[in-house]
Design a protein around this motif. Structure first.
Motif, PDB file in Angstrom:
ATOM      1  N   ALA A  69       0.843  -1.196   0.000  1.00 23.12           N
ATOM      2  CA  ALA A  69       0.000   0.000   0.000  1.00 23.12           C
ATOM      3  C   ALA A  69       0.880   1.248   0.000  1.00 23.12           C
ATOM      4  N   LYS A 117       0.675   0.334  -4.724  1.00 22.34           N
ATOM      5  CA  LYS A 117      -0.290   1.423  -4.889  1.00 22.34           C
ATOM      6  C   LYS A 117       0.495   2.681  -5.230  1.00 22.34           C
ATOM      7  N   ASP A 187      -1.629   0.573  -8.729  1.00 19.15           N
ATOM      8  CA  ASP A 187      -3.032   0.982  -8.710  1.00 19.15           C
ATOM      9  C   ASP A 187      -3.141   2.423  -8.242  1.00 19.15           C
ATOM     10  N   ASP A 188      -4.196   3.112  -8.682  1.00 19.31           N
ATOM     11  CA  ASP A 188      -4.410   4.498  -8.272  1.00 19.31           C
ATOM     12  C   ASP A 188      -5.072   4.603  -6.917  1.00 19.31           C
ATOM     13  N   ASP A 189      -5.880   3.622  -6.547  1.00 17.06           N
ATOM     14  CA  ASP A 189      -6.616   3.730  -5.285  1.00 17.06           C
ATOM     15  C   ASP A 189      -5.837   3.241  -4.107  1.00 17.06           C
TER      16      ASP A 189
END
Length: 189
Positions: A69, A117, A187-189
């Protein structure tokens, strides 16, 4: 007695006509002799191009998902672990040989999928990637030591100076534990 004529004092002056030439020559000298280190980034060897357009099917059992993350939290198959634990988990996953159902069937089928992320710091990215690669290097070193009495790193170092020495042993160990890391887009989120 003849009178000597008194000379006029000249102002002390440094000739500066060739200063521009000297500065220009120094500039050229430093441009020619300075080496610029252009190697930047992470060295990764790309896998060979597939003959077919369809990617090979990978059994979920043979895939270890590592997700990091943006805050640096590490998830391995949706389970939170510390960065320092990654190496042991990857080694257990690769060397499972079908014993535990959640880990790979064999080392040559094991694939580690590494995904992040957006916003993850570069230090955390490199730290996790280093732990994954270190797991492979430790397994290769242990296998080379067991089979040939030297570590895999020693064979690789000898290959750098003498390409004919130790090549077969290094290839045998690399084939037993092939480095299969899938780097996915963040990932963008």
């Amino acid at each position: 007695m003849p009178l000597l004529k008194k000379r006029k004092k000249r102002d002390a002056e440094i000739p500066s006509a060739s200063m521009a030439d000297i500065a220009f020559l120094l500039l050229i000298f430093f441009l020619v002799t300075t080496t610029i280190n252009a190697d930047k980034g992470i060295y990764m060897q790309l896998p060979p191009k597939l003959d077919e357009q369809v990617p090979p099917e990978i059994n979920q059992r043979n895939l270890l998902n590592v997700l990091v993350a943006a805050d640096g939290q590490v998830l391995v198959d949706n389970e939170v672990i510390q960065i320092s634990q990654i190496r042991d988990v990857v080694k257990r996953f690769i060397t499972n040989n079908g014993r535990e159902p959640q880990f790979s069937v064999s080392p040559d089928k094991a694939v580690v999928s590494f995904k992040t992320k957006r916003g993850l710091s570069y230090d955390n990215y490199i730290g996790v990637l280093d732990e994954i690669k270190s797991a492979y290097n430790e397994l290769r070193n242990e296998e080379a030591q067991r089979e040939f009495g030297r570590t895999y790193g020693e064979y690789k170092a000898r290959l750098a100076t003498d390409p004919d020495t130790g090549e077969r042993e290094a290839d045998v160990v690399a084939e037993k534990y092939p480095l299969k890391i899938s780097l996915a887009e963040p990932d963008d989120d």
